[in-house]
Design an enzyme around this catalytic site. Sequence first.
Site, PDB file in Angstrom:
ATOM      1  N   GLU A 200       0.862  -1.180   0.000  1.00 35.14           N
ATOM      2  CA  GLU A 200       0.000   0.000   0.000  1.00 35.14           C
ATOM      3  C   GLU A 200       0.895   1.226   0.000  1.00 35.14           C
ATOM      4  OE1 GLU A 200      -3.445  -1.517   3.108  1.00 35.14           O
ATOM      5  OE2 GLU A 200      -2.103   0.105   3.696  1.00 35.14           O
ATOM      6  N   GLU A 288      -9.047  -2.202   8.083  1.00 37.68           N
ATOM      7  CA  GLU A 288      -9.534  -3.562   8.268  1.00 37.68           C
ATOM      8  C   GLU A 288     -10.842  -3.550   9.046  1.00 37.68           C
ATOM      9  OE1 GLU A 288      -6.924  -5.633  11.532  1.00 37.68           O
ATOM     10  OE2 GLU A 288      -5.613  -4.414  10.276  1.00 37.68           O
ATOM     11  N   ARG A 292     -15.685  -8.591  15.943  1.00 40.79           N
ATOM     12  CA  ARG A 292     -15.883  -8.972  17.351  1.00 40.79           C
ATOM     13  C   ARG A 292     -16.211  -7.736  18.176  1.00 40.79           C
ATOM     14  NH1 ARG A 292     -10.334  -8.093  16.524  1.00 40.79           N
ATOM     15  NH2 ARG A 292      -9.663  -6.351  17.812  1.00 40.79           N
TER      16      ARG A 292
HETATM   17  C1  MV4 Z   1      -0.383   1.742   7.764  1.00 37.32           C
HETATM   18  C2  MV4 Z   1       0.261   2.920   8.191  1.00 37.32           C
HETATM   19  C3  MV4 Z   1       0.588   3.844   7.230  1.00 37.32           C
HETATM   20  N1  MV4 Z   1       0.307   3.620   5.941  1.00 37.32           N
HETATM   21  N2  MV4 Z   1      -0.649   1.574   6.460  1.00 37.32           N
HETATM   22  C4  MV4 Z   1      -0.364  -0.543  11.957  1.00 37.32           C
HETATM   23  C5  MV4 Z   1      -1.206  -1.681  12.396  1.00 37.32           C
HETATM   24  C6  MV4 Z   1      -1.834  -2.209  11.181  1.00 37.32           C
HETATM   25  N3  MV4 Z   1      -3.151  -2.684  11.443  1.00 37.32           N
HETATM   26  C7  MV4 Z   1      -1.819  -1.064  10.229  1.00 37.32           C
HETATM   27  N4  MV4 Z   1      -0.847  -0.140  10.698  1.00 37.32           N
HETATM   28  C8  MV4 Z   1      -0.457   0.918   9.927  1.00 37.32           C
HETATM   29  N5  MV4 Z   1      -0.743   0.787   8.604  1.00 37.32           N
HETATM   30  C9  MV4 Z   1      -0.304   2.482   5.587  1.00 37.32           C
HETATM   31  N6  MV4 Z   1      -0.563   2.284   4.303  1.00 37.32           N
HETATM   32  C10 MV4 Z   1       0.547   3.055   9.551  1.00 37.32           C
HETATM   33  C11 MV4 Z   1       0.209   2.053  10.425  1.00 37.32           C
HETATM   34  C12 MV4 Z   1       0.570   2.245  11.799  1.00 37.32           C
HETATM   35  C13 MV4 Z   1      -0.371   2.424  12.787  1.00 37.32           C
HETATM   36  C14 MV4 Z   1      -1.736   2.389  12.513  1.00 37.32           C
HETATM   37  C15 MV4 Z   1      -2.658   2.566  13.491  1.00 37.32           C
HETATM   38  C16 MV4 Z   1      -2.229   2.764  14.815  1.00 37.32           C
HETATM   39  C17 MV4 Z   1      -0.904   2.791  15.119  1.00 37.32           C
HETATM   40  C18 MV4 Z   1       0.042   2.604  14.120  1.00 37.32           C
HETATM   41  C19 MV4 Z   1       1.396   2.635  14.434  1.00 37.32           C
HETATM   42  C20 MV4 Z   1       2.318   2.461  13.439  1.00 37.32           C
HETATM   43  C21 MV4 Z   1       1.906   2.244  12.127  1.00 37.32           C
END
Ligand code: MV4
Length: 453
Positions: A200, A288, A292
């Site tokens: 992504e 996502e 639950r």
């Molecule tokens: C990301 C992102 C930045 N860009 N996707 C972290 C957990 C996983 N479920 C998805 N996450 C992230 N995906 C893209 N394309 C940054 C994160 C992320 C993050 C997201 C939500 C809460 C805390 C986080 C900490 C680091 C990175």
Amino acid sequence: MFKKVLIANRGEIAVRVMRTCQAMGIQTVGVYSEADKEAPHVYMADEAYLIGGPRVAESYLNMERIIEVTKLTGAEAIHPGYGLLSENASFARRCEEDGIVFIGPTPEVIARMGSKIESRKAMEETGVPVVPGITYPLADVEDAVQVAGAMGYPVMLKASAGGGGIGMQIVRSEEELRKAFGGNQKRATDFFGDGAMYVEKYVENPRHIEIQILADHFGNTVYLWERECSIQRRHQKVVEEAPSSFLDEETRRKMGECAMKAAQSLGYRNAGTVEFLVDEQKNFYFLEMNTRLQVEHPVTEEITGLDLVAEQLRIAAGETLNIEQGDVKREGHAIEVRIYAEDPKTFFPSPGKITKWEPPLGAGIRHEMAVREESMVTPYYDPMIAKLIVKGATREEAISVMEHALAHYQVEGIKTNIPMLRDVISHPAFLAGDTTTNFVANYIQSNQPPIKK
Ligand code: MV4
């Protein structure tokens, strides 16, 4: 309504679910492991059964034994709580085959949302914005290089089956991607038995804002506003609040409508959460869907006045949703912190016997916990031992209640993350609402590893 429900979980969430069952006149069946003979959820249940050894694989994940106890006791439904079997499509299918109501969505929907690639594809088809990227598994590292090159760096390499940040990495160049691909794919295969990878566009300094929804068997759906859960440490949420001080009414409504559209297109039923990343310009992207009840559900309960477990039970029993969107209230501000039995310096779990446990009391303070004085914190389970939820008329008031509550939380015998929580809550950046996913890394001193001498 059900007469008897089995709660296939432990700790605070088992106690939480039982409390609502009791209020609704539903008999409760508890299950427990060898390590949980004295646990609060065992005493709270109307009847409780030993299901196996201390390790979760032997007990709380022991599907056969849990189904056996359900049949033995005549419970009509199973509430899985969160974690454990709550998003296990095979378990939901086993329940279905045995004529037991699984309190959650269908096995098909659980399986579909369990795959990040599949869920991105489903959302794209529905017209819900997803983070720019692909919706098919990468063939190999060359395919990854090709796709990322076309998209432009930085990108986020992710595992389709991922969770907890495993198999995920920010990649800023082709060289980095070539280095990162194999290792992340291997970790995904080792942890999840599924090495499907995708990429992504990387969203800089985003917020994590999620929408709570409820959906019944008849296509009625409502959204219960948002929770902001950006403050995390190594993909463990630490602080959650509702509403988000970052959203304006229009963005809030658009996100809510997208979440409802997502649920309706999937044939979703029960409580669910649609997670979004929100960038600095308030663009939001589907991340996502969680099928639950979530750990942080209490902040939504506090601002809406609803009992989400009661709603889950009513939906699972086949009742029609009795709330319309226009009736969903939003009042005041709620904040939850997760209390972990861990060393605030090393962040290692801190098992042991709790010799003093005096949570603060007072107006606007709610506790969800399953420990008391003399409880043993064992190394077998998640170190989250309690949640402290506060409510105020405004965010400032909620923060003030939280600061005082944390200052008066008295725990002895084990170490907890309360000092770190106090650092977060009292930080000027938190007060200012600068709650992005980089908060802990940017501002919290106690997040730094101890200095080696
Ligand atoms: C990301 C992102 C930045 N860009 N996707 C972290 C957990 C996983 N479920 C998805 N996450 C992230 N995906 C893209 N394309 C940054 C994160 C992320 C993050 C997201 C939500 C809460 C805390 C986080 C900490 C680091 C990175």
